[in-house]
Scaffold this active site. Structure first.
Site, PDB file in Angstrom:
ATOM      1  N   ASP A   1       0.852  -1.192   0.000  1.00 51.60           N
ATOM      2  CA  ASP A   1       0.000   0.000   0.000  1.00 51.60           C
ATOM      3  C   ASP A   1       0.889   1.243   0.000  1.00 51.60           C
ATOM      4  OD1 ASP A   1      -2.261  -1.594   0.222  1.00 51.60           O
ATOM      5  OD2 ASP A   1      -2.655  -1.107   2.326  1.00 51.60           O
TER       6      ASP A   1
ATOM      7  N   ARG B   1      -1.811  -1.285  -8.399  1.00 50.68           N
ATOM      8  CA  ARG B   1      -3.179  -0.911  -8.003  1.00 50.68           C
ATOM      9  C   ARG B   1      -3.236   0.615  -8.090  1.00 50.68           C
ATOM     10  NH1 ARG B   1      -4.087  -1.305  -1.966  1.00 50.68           N
ATOM     11  NH2 ARG B   1      -4.523  -3.523  -2.194  1.00 50.68           N
TER      12      ARG B   1
HETATM   13  P1  FDA Z   1     -14.763   8.892  -4.333  1.00 55.33           P
HETATM   14  O1  FDA Z   1     -14.140   9.184  -3.016  1.00 55.33           O
HETATM   15  O2  FDA Z   1     -14.959  10.006  -5.297  1.00 55.33           O
HETATM   16  O3  FDA Z   1     -16.118   8.118  -4.048  1.00 55.33           O
HETATM   17  C1  FDA Z   1     -17.027   7.766  -5.076  1.00 55.33           C
HETATM   18  C2  FDA Z   1     -18.309   7.223  -4.436  1.00 55.33           C
HETATM   19  O4  FDA Z   1     -18.009   5.992  -3.767  1.00 55.33           O
HETATM   20  C3  FDA Z   1     -18.899   8.114  -3.347  1.00 55.33           C
HETATM   21  O5  FDA Z   1     -19.739   9.087  -3.895  1.00 55.33           O
HETATM   22  C4  FDA Z   1     -19.639   7.098  -2.498  1.00 55.33           C
HETATM   23  O6  FDA Z   1     -20.847   6.750  -3.114  1.00 55.33           O
HETATM   24  C5  FDA Z   1     -18.734   5.893  -2.551  1.00 55.33           C
HETATM   25  N1  FDA Z   1     -17.767   5.910  -1.422  1.00 55.33           N
HETATM   26  C6  FDA Z   1     -16.457   6.251  -1.480  1.00 55.33           C
HETATM   27  N2  FDA Z   1     -15.871   6.144  -0.263  1.00 55.33           N
HETATM   28  C7  FDA Z   1     -16.848   5.742   0.581  1.00 55.33           C
HETATM   29  C8  FDA Z   1     -16.875   5.460   1.985  1.00 55.33           C
HETATM   30  N3  FDA Z   1     -15.783   5.582   2.744  1.00 55.33           N
HETATM   31  N4  FDA Z   1     -18.055   5.068   2.538  1.00 55.33           N
HETATM   32  C9  FDA Z   1     -19.157   4.927   1.760  1.00 55.33           C
HETATM   33  N5  FDA Z   1     -19.197   5.189   0.434  1.00 55.33           N
HETATM   34  C10 FDA Z   1     -18.063   5.586  -0.157  1.00 55.33           C
HETATM   35  N6  FDA Z   1      -5.480   5.044  -0.856  1.00 55.33           N
HETATM   36  C11 FDA Z   1      -4.165   5.292  -0.643  1.00 55.33           C
HETATM   37  O7  FDA Z   1      -3.772   6.458  -0.505  1.00 55.33           O
HETATM   38  N7  FDA Z   1      -3.279   4.248  -0.559  1.00 55.33           N
HETATM   39  C12 FDA Z   1      -3.659   2.961  -0.739  1.00 55.33           C
HETATM   40  O8  FDA Z   1      -2.814   2.052  -0.663  1.00 55.33           O
HETATM   41  C13 FDA Z   1      -5.035   2.687  -0.971  1.00 55.33           C
HETATM   42  N8  FDA Z   1      -5.504   1.416  -1.144  1.00 55.33           N
HETATM   43  C14 FDA Z   1      -6.815   1.213  -1.511  1.00 55.33           C
HETATM   44  C15 FDA Z   1      -7.273  -0.071  -1.815  1.00 55.33           C
HETATM   45  C16 FDA Z   1      -8.570  -0.271  -2.284  1.00 55.33           C
HETATM   46  C17 FDA Z   1      -9.021  -1.645  -2.631  1.00 55.33           C
HETATM   47  C18 FDA Z   1      -9.452   0.844  -2.433  1.00 55.33           C
HETATM   48  C19 FDA Z   1     -10.834   0.684  -2.966  1.00 55.33           C
HETATM   49  C20 FDA Z   1      -9.016   2.107  -2.090  1.00 55.33           C
HETATM   50  C21 FDA Z   1      -7.721   2.309  -1.618  1.00 55.33           C
HETATM   51  N9  FDA Z   1      -7.278   3.572  -1.261  1.00 55.33           N
HETATM   52  C22 FDA Z   1      -5.937   3.788  -1.027  1.00 55.33           C
HETATM   53  C23 FDA Z   1      -8.261   4.667  -1.058  1.00 55.33           C
HETATM   54  C24 FDA Z   1      -8.422   5.573  -2.278  1.00 55.33           C
HETATM   55  O9  FDA Z   1      -7.274   6.355  -2.463  1.00 55.33           O
HETATM   56  C25 FDA Z   1      -9.644   6.491  -2.115  1.00 55.33           C
HETATM   57  O10 FDA Z   1      -9.439   7.319  -1.002  1.00 55.33           O
HETATM   58  C26 FDA Z   1     -10.957   5.761  -1.923  1.00 55.33           C
HETATM   59  O11 FDA Z   1     -11.041   4.638  -2.748  1.00 55.33           O
HETATM   60  C27 FDA Z   1     -12.145   6.687  -2.234  1.00 55.33           C
HETATM   61  O12 FDA Z   1     -12.079   7.106  -3.560  1.00 55.33           O
HETATM   62  P2  FDA Z   1     -13.063   6.560  -4.731  1.00 55.33           P
HETATM   63  O13 FDA Z   1     -12.210   6.255  -5.914  1.00 55.33           O
HETATM   64  O14 FDA Z   1     -13.873   5.440  -4.226  1.00 55.33           O
HETATM   65  O15 FDA Z   1     -13.921   7.806  -5.162  1.00 55.33           O
END
Ligand code: FDA
Length: 305
Positions: free
Chosen positions: A131, A182
């Site tokens: 990560d 990733r």
């Molecule tokens: P965004 O935040 O724009 O969310 C899109 C939509 O998804 C929201 O409108 C909501 O509907 C839903 N959603 C998102 N987060 C939610 C929550 N917490 N609760 C409920 N609904 C939610 N980051 C990092 O810096 N280092 C890393 O190593 C990782 N590793 C990692 C692994 C995996 C498998 C995932 C999915 C994510 C990460 N992340 C991460 C986190 C990533 O950087 C990011 O902060 C989150 O995925 C939220 O961003 P989205 O792309 O989901 O979009």
């Protein structure tokens, strides 16, 4: 934006941790995002995920080990976890954080723990994802990743964060070395000097990086819950004739469960990131920072005392 920044600041604040842990509303919300405290909880969540036709990666929660013995204990806990996964007969990955393995203490300590974990995973035919954390660690994380990837190219992959300006060039490097990436938007509080401050720019970079990985990456993982981005990735792969078996979607435990299953039913590989353990506070706060509804709930409780 201000709420998110405040929440991410609290994520690094030990005094706030005591307060948040005591709120009655906290535990039910934590249970939504964290599989439990024990390795057995994580394995039973993994079994349930497997039965739903999804893949998993297990994350033993913990960051910023304060001394060498804690870091070595964490390294050993991950090695034991690999054995437990093997014994359970449920193929899956693990995700690790280098600050938990001693990066605050020395690169050598983090390296020793990392090498032992990845060596073990390689012996068992398993896969370790490194990560990425806050930007003060990015350069050293990538340097240690290069070393470990040179030794065990099939057993280890990295995470790159699209909000960082540097990621376009890191991505080129990882594609050249055929490393499994990733790609995520990025979850930490970062200054404008290193990361895009506006969500629209982060989203644009994320799309650019996904396209690049779909075209040239080695089994990339697109980690997001963002519907528009998921749609864009599917459409791009379809237009370019990229088979669904050549990449995977990843989502976090407890978030958009239905969407995870729907994607799998359409024939996409979907992996769920399953955190477990007692050190859930910073992980939990980052999840709250992403979701204003959860955040406001907690803030109201804090104000009421
Ligand atoms: P965004 O935040 O724009 O969310 C899109 C939509 O998804 C929201 O409108 C909501 O509907 C839903 N959603 C998102 N987060 C939610 C929550 N917490 N609760 C409920 N609904 C939610 N980051 C990092 O810096 N280092 C890393 O190593 C990782 N590793 C990692 C692994 C995996 C498998 C995932 C999915 C994510 C990460 N992340 C991460 C986190 C990533 O950087 C990011 O902060 C989150 O995925 C939220 O961003 P989205 O792309 O989901 O979009």
């Amino acid at each position: 934006m201000v709420l998110r920044a405040g929440m991410l600041w609290l994520a690094g604040n030990p005094r706030a941790e005591g307060l948040v842990r005591r709120l009655p509303v906290t535990q039910p919300l934590v249970n939504r995002f964290v599989a439990g405290e024990r390795v057995e909880d994580a394995l039973s969540a993994a079994t349930a995920i497997h039965e739903r036709g999804l893949h998993y990666t297990l994350d033993l929660l913990g960051e910023n080990a304060a001394d060498a013995s804690r870091a070595t204990e964490a390294g050993q806990a991950y090695i034991d976890l690999l054995d437990r996964i093997q014994a359970a007969g449920l193929p899956g990955n693990i995700s690790i954080k280098l600050t938990m393995l001693g990066l605050d203490i020395s690169d050598d300590l983090a390296w020793q723990n990392l090498e032992a974990i990845v060596r073990k995973a390689s012996e068992l035919g398993m896969f370790v994802r490194v990560d990425t954390e806050g930007s003060p660690y990015t350069e050293r994380t990538i340097a240690l990743f290069r070393r470990i990837h040179d030794l065990y190219p099939d057993a280890v992959g990295i995470v790159l964060q699209s909000y960082l300006y540097r990621t376009d060039s890191d991505l080129d490097e990882m594609i050249t070395r055929r490393a499994r990436v990733r790609i995520v938007k990025g979850a930490y509080k970062e200054p404008e000097t290193v990361a895009y401050p506006h969500k629209s720019d982060v989203d644009a970079a994320f799309r650019r990086h996904i396209e690049r990985l779909l075209e040239d990456g080695n089994y990339p993982a697109i980690a997001t819950h963002d519907e528009a981005i998921i749609g864009m990735a599917k459409g791009y792969a379809l237009r370019l004739g990229i088979d669904r078996s050549r990449f995977e979607f990843q989502m976090l435990y407890g978030i958009r469960r239905d969407r995870q299953e729907a994607l799998a039913a359409e024939g996409y590989n979907v992996r769920v990131y399953v955190p477990y353990g007692t050190s859930w506070y910073p992980y939990f706060m980052r999840r709250l920072a992403e979701r204003p509804a959860n955040l406001l709930f907690i803030l109201r409780q804090l104000v009421r005392g």
